[in-house]
Design a protein around this motif. Structure first.
Motif, PDB file in Angstrom:
ATOM      1  N   LYS A   1      42.801 -10.874 -87.258  1.00 10.22           N
ATOM      2  CA  LYS A   1      42.444 -11.454 -85.956  1.00 10.22           C
ATOM      3  C   LYS A   1      43.351 -12.656 -85.706  1.00 10.22           C
ATOM      4  O   LYS A   1      43.878 -13.231 -86.677  1.00 10.22           O
ATOM      5  CB  LYS A   1      40.984 -11.922 -85.991  1.00 10.22           C
ATOM      6  CG  LYS A   1      40.008 -10.788 -86.088  1.00 10.22           C
ATOM      7  CD  LYS A   1      38.585 -11.300 -86.097  1.00 10.22           C
ATOM      8  CE  LYS A   1      37.642 -10.116 -86.218  1.00 10.22           C
ATOM      9  NZ  LYS A   1      36.268 -10.461 -86.422  1.00 10.22           N
ATOM     10  N   PRO A   2      43.476 -13.088 -84.440  1.00 12.44           N
ATOM     11  CA  PRO A   2      44.226 -14.333 -84.189  1.00 12.44           C
ATOM     12  C   PRO A   2      43.624 -15.455 -85.032  1.00 12.44           C
ATOM     13  O   PRO A   2      42.395 -15.571 -85.136  1.00 12.44           O
ATOM     14  CB  PRO A   2      44.026 -14.570 -82.697  1.00 12.44           C
ATOM     15  CG  PRO A   2      43.693 -13.224 -82.131  1.00 12.44           C
ATOM     16  CD  PRO A   2      42.979 -12.465 -83.200  1.00 12.44           C
TER      17      PRO A   2
ATOM     18  N   TYR B   1      40.324  -8.195 -89.067  1.00 13.54           N
ATOM     19  CA  TYR B   1      39.494  -9.023 -89.955  1.00 13.54           C
ATOM     20  C   TYR B   1      39.929 -10.485 -89.862  1.00 13.54           C
ATOM     21  O   TYR B   1      41.088 -10.776 -89.536  1.00 13.54           O
ATOM     22  CB  TYR B   1      39.652  -8.539 -91.411  1.00 13.54           C
ATOM     23  CG  TYR B   1      39.365  -7.069 -91.569  1.00 13.54           C
ATOM     24  CD1 TYR B   1      38.085  -6.611 -91.856  1.00 13.54           C
ATOM     25  CD2 TYR B   1      40.390  -6.117 -91.389  1.00 13.54           C
ATOM     26  CE1 TYR B   1      37.816  -5.245 -91.960  1.00 13.54           C
ATOM     27  CE2 TYR B   1      40.132  -4.762 -91.494  1.00 13.54           C
ATOM     28  CZ  TYR B   1      38.841  -4.328 -91.783  1.00 13.54           C
ATOM     29  OH  TYR B   1      38.583  -2.988 -91.882  1.00 13.54           O
ATOM     30  N   ASP B   2      39.010 -11.393 -90.209  1.00 15.40           N
ATOM     31  CA  ASP B   2      39.392 -12.814 -90.285  1.00 15.40           C
ATOM     32  C   ASP B   2      40.318 -13.059 -91.473  1.00 15.40           C
ATOM     33  O   ASP B   2      41.170 -13.935 -91.428  1.00 15.40           O
ATOM     34  CB  ASP B   2      38.137 -13.696 -90.448  1.00 15.40           C
ATOM     35  CG  ASP B   2      37.243 -13.625 -89.229  1.00 15.40           C
ATOM     36  OD1 ASP B   2      37.743 -13.954 -88.133  1.00 15.40           O
ATOM     37  OD2 ASP B   2      36.078 -13.217 -89.352  1.00 15.40           O
ATOM     38  N   VAL B   3      40.091 -12.286 -92.540  1.00 14.54           N
ATOM     39  CA  VAL B   3      40.868 -12.487 -93.764  1.00 14.54           C
ATOM     40  C   VAL B   3      41.262 -11.127 -94.331  1.00 14.54           C
ATOM     41  O   VAL B   3      40.432 -10.215 -94.383  1.00 14.54           O
ATOM     42  CB  VAL B   3      40.013 -13.230 -94.832  1.00 14.54           C
ATOM     43  CG1 VAL B   3      40.835 -13.474 -96.103  1.00 14.54           C
ATOM     44  CG2 VAL B   3      39.458 -14.543 -94.290  1.00 14.54           C
ATOM     45  N   VAL B   4      42.525 -11.002 -94.722  1.00  7.68           N
ATOM     46  CA  VAL B   4      42.946  -9.844 -95.521  1.00  7.68           C
ATOM     47  C   VAL B   4      43.436 -10.395 -96.853  1.00  7.68           C
ATOM     48  O   VAL B   4      44.306 -11.267 -96.886  1.00  7.68           O
ATOM     49  CB  VAL B   4      44.063  -9.021 -94.824  1.00  7.68           C
ATOM     50  CG1 VAL B   4      44.603  -7.946 -95.766  1.00  7.68           C
ATOM     51  CG2 VAL B   4      43.529  -8.372 -93.552  1.00  7.68           C
TER      52      VAL B   4
ATOM     53  N   GLY C   1      53.562 -19.151 -85.704  1.00 10.09           N
ATOM     54  CA  GLY C   1      52.625 -18.045 -85.528  1.00 10.09           C
ATOM     55  C   GLY C   1      51.183 -18.489 -85.658  1.00 10.09           C
ATOM     56  O   GLY C   1      50.883 -19.621 -86.033  1.00 10.09           O
ATOM     57  N   ASP C   2      50.272 -17.548 -85.342  1.00  9.30           N
ATOM     58  CA  ASP C   2      48.855 -17.917 -85.386  1.00  9.30           C
ATOM     59  C   ASP C   2      48.128 -17.203 -86.512  1.00  9.30           C
ATOM     60  O   ASP C   2      46.913 -17.110 -86.531  1.00  9.30           O
ATOM     61  CB  ASP C   2      48.193 -17.636 -84.028  1.00  9.30           C
ATOM     62  CG  ASP C   2      48.181 -16.150 -83.718  1.00  9.30           C
ATOM     63  OD1 ASP C   2      48.865 -15.388 -84.445  1.00  9.30           O
ATOM     64  OD2 ASP C   2      47.485 -15.751 -82.772  1.00  9.30           O
ATOM     65  N   ARG C   3      48.880 -16.635 -87.441  1.00 12.17           N
ATOM     66  CA  ARG C   3      48.262 -16.038 -88.631  1.00 12.17           C
ATOM     67  C   ARG C   3      48.934 -16.639 -89.848  1.00 12.17           C
ATOM     68  O   ARG C   3      50.143 -16.784 -89.877  1.00 12.17           O
ATOM     69  CB  ARG C   3      48.424 -14.513 -88.601  1.00 12.17           C
ATOM     70  CG  ARG C   3      47.568 -13.868 -87.523  1.00 12.17           C
ATOM     71  CD  ARG C   3      48.056 -12.461 -87.240  1.00 12.17           C
ATOM     72  NE  ARG C   3      47.216 -11.756 -86.281  1.00 12.17           N
ATOM     73  CZ  ARG C   3      47.314 -11.849 -84.962  1.00 12.17           C
ATOM     74  NH1 ARG C   3      48.209 -12.647 -84.409  1.00 12.17           N
ATOM     75  NH2 ARG C   3      46.518 -11.141 -84.178  1.00 12.17           N
TER      76      ARG C   3
END
Ligand SMILES: NC(=O)c1ccc[n+]([C@@H]2O[C@H](COP(=O)([O-])OP(=O)(O)OC[C@H]3O[C@@H](n4cnc5c(N)ncnc54)[C@H](OP(=O)(O)O)[C@@H]3O)[C@@H](O)[C@H]2O)c1
Length: 323
Positions: free
Chosen positions: A229-230, A209-212, A256-258
């Protein structure tokens, strides 16, 4: 007037009904006769002084403000000389931090107070603001729009039930996670997909998901990372074990990318007006689980502290049906 007061931090039993002086509105204030209010997790946090540092705001040894209760629905009983936005008899909703577990409260007219949406009882209207304003603060950081996906964990809580509806309003694709008994409710709130956390661990099903959004403070970035997702965003409502969430929020800005976010919500009139518009347009409705009379505030609070309410718990203060 009757009010629920507390003079020491502790369990729900420190709350008791008492006759206290009725407040008198200043020039820029409105006196509201409260018909209904709520018991929410913030009230429980203040009363129990959890986490401990909140005593720096509420009184180190004992609470400075004796009356809890943030949300209210009621009628304007009197207005100060300089008030222009409200008149005696107006039906209003609002959110005020403290003082709503009482028959009357004074609020400045420019505080988060607005006309109550029509066609709702006071009990239905009292929980419009708190969970939804916290949810709004969380979702504003998430760039939600058509084509973006969000998973909402703890979707059956006060914040979660509001978040599902608001995320749909922002046109995101919403997956809501809840208990078996509440899946139909989550669908009725607009969730595109529902997951039963008693049957399935969303962190292991390979979906991303884009957002959790962990709206109930029960998950962790470490476990949810794989479901993002990245470039994805993980939203928390709690400080987490050993207050690691604010540290992660800071660290993931650079590493990081999240990203982890922990919004700090503020109650504003603008948000209350926005929410009343959504209610009037049929795009948001607060979910009410149980309603107790004010006299049963201790029982209501014990229920809220089970952590298992569905949506909101309401207290009826004085009778009145609302228009
Ligand atoms: N950041 C802020 O300013 C702020 C302000 C207030 C509150 N909070 C925090 O926000 C969180 C949510 O508040 P809330 O009022 O929305 O909570 P709430 O209404 O008390 O949440 C209760 C709901 O959470 C569900 N739930 C409980 N444990 C779960 C689990 N392990 N997995 C999935 N669902 C679970 C319950 O469903 P089941 O019946 O299925 O268990 C219940 O429906 C709290 O942790 C609170 O401390 C933050």
């Amino acid at each position: 007037m009757r009010a629920v007061v507390y003079d020491e931090y502790g369990p729900p039993e420190v709350l008791r009904l008492e006759d206290v002086e009725r407040p008198v509105p200043r020039d820029d204030e409105v006196l509201v006769k409260i018909h209904a209010t709520t018991v929410n997790r913030s009230d429980c946090g203040w009363r129990g002084a959890h986490p401990f540092f909140i005593r720096f705001f509420t009184g180190l040894r004992r609470p400075r403000r004796r009356i809890l209760g943030s949300e209210l629905a009621g009628e304007v009983e009197a207005v100060g000389a300089a008030v222009t936005q409200f008149q005696v008899g107006d039906e209003v909703i609002g959110v005020n931090g403290f003082g709503a577990h009482a028959e009357f409260v004074c609020m400045r007219e420019n505080r988060p107070l607005a006309q109550k949406p029509t066609g709702m009882t006071f009990e239905e209207a009292a929980p419009i603001c708190d969970g939804a304003i916290i949810a709004l603060a969380c979702l504003r950081n998430a760039d939600l729009r058509k084509g973006r996906s969000i998973l909402i964990y703890g979707a059956t809580g006060s914040i979660g039930t509001a978040a599902v509806q608001l995320a749909k309003y922002f046109e995101a694709d919403v997956t809501a996670v809840g208990n078996t008994k509440n899946l139909e409710l989550l669908r009725s709130l607009g969730a595109d997909s529902v997951l039963d956390y008693t049957q399935e661990d969303f962190t292991k099903n390979g979906e991303t998901y884009d957002v959790v959004f962990d709206s109930v403070g029960k998950h962790s970035f470490r476990r949810c990372r794989r479901s993002l997702k990245p470039g994805g965003i993980y939203i928390e409502t709690d400080l987490g074990f050993m207050w690691h969430v604010p540290v992660l929020a800071l660290a993931t800005r650079w590493i990081g990318d999240r990203r982890v976010t922990l919004p700090t919500p503020t109650y504003t009139k603008k948000d209350v007006l926005f929410l009343t518009e959504l209610v009037e347009a049929g795009k948001y409705r607060p979910v009410v689980d149980r309603t107790y009379p004010l006299e049963q505030v201790v029982e209501a609070t014990r229920y809220v502290e089970t952590g298992q309410k569905t949506g909101n718990v309401v207290l009826t203060v004085t009778s009145g049906s609302g228009t």
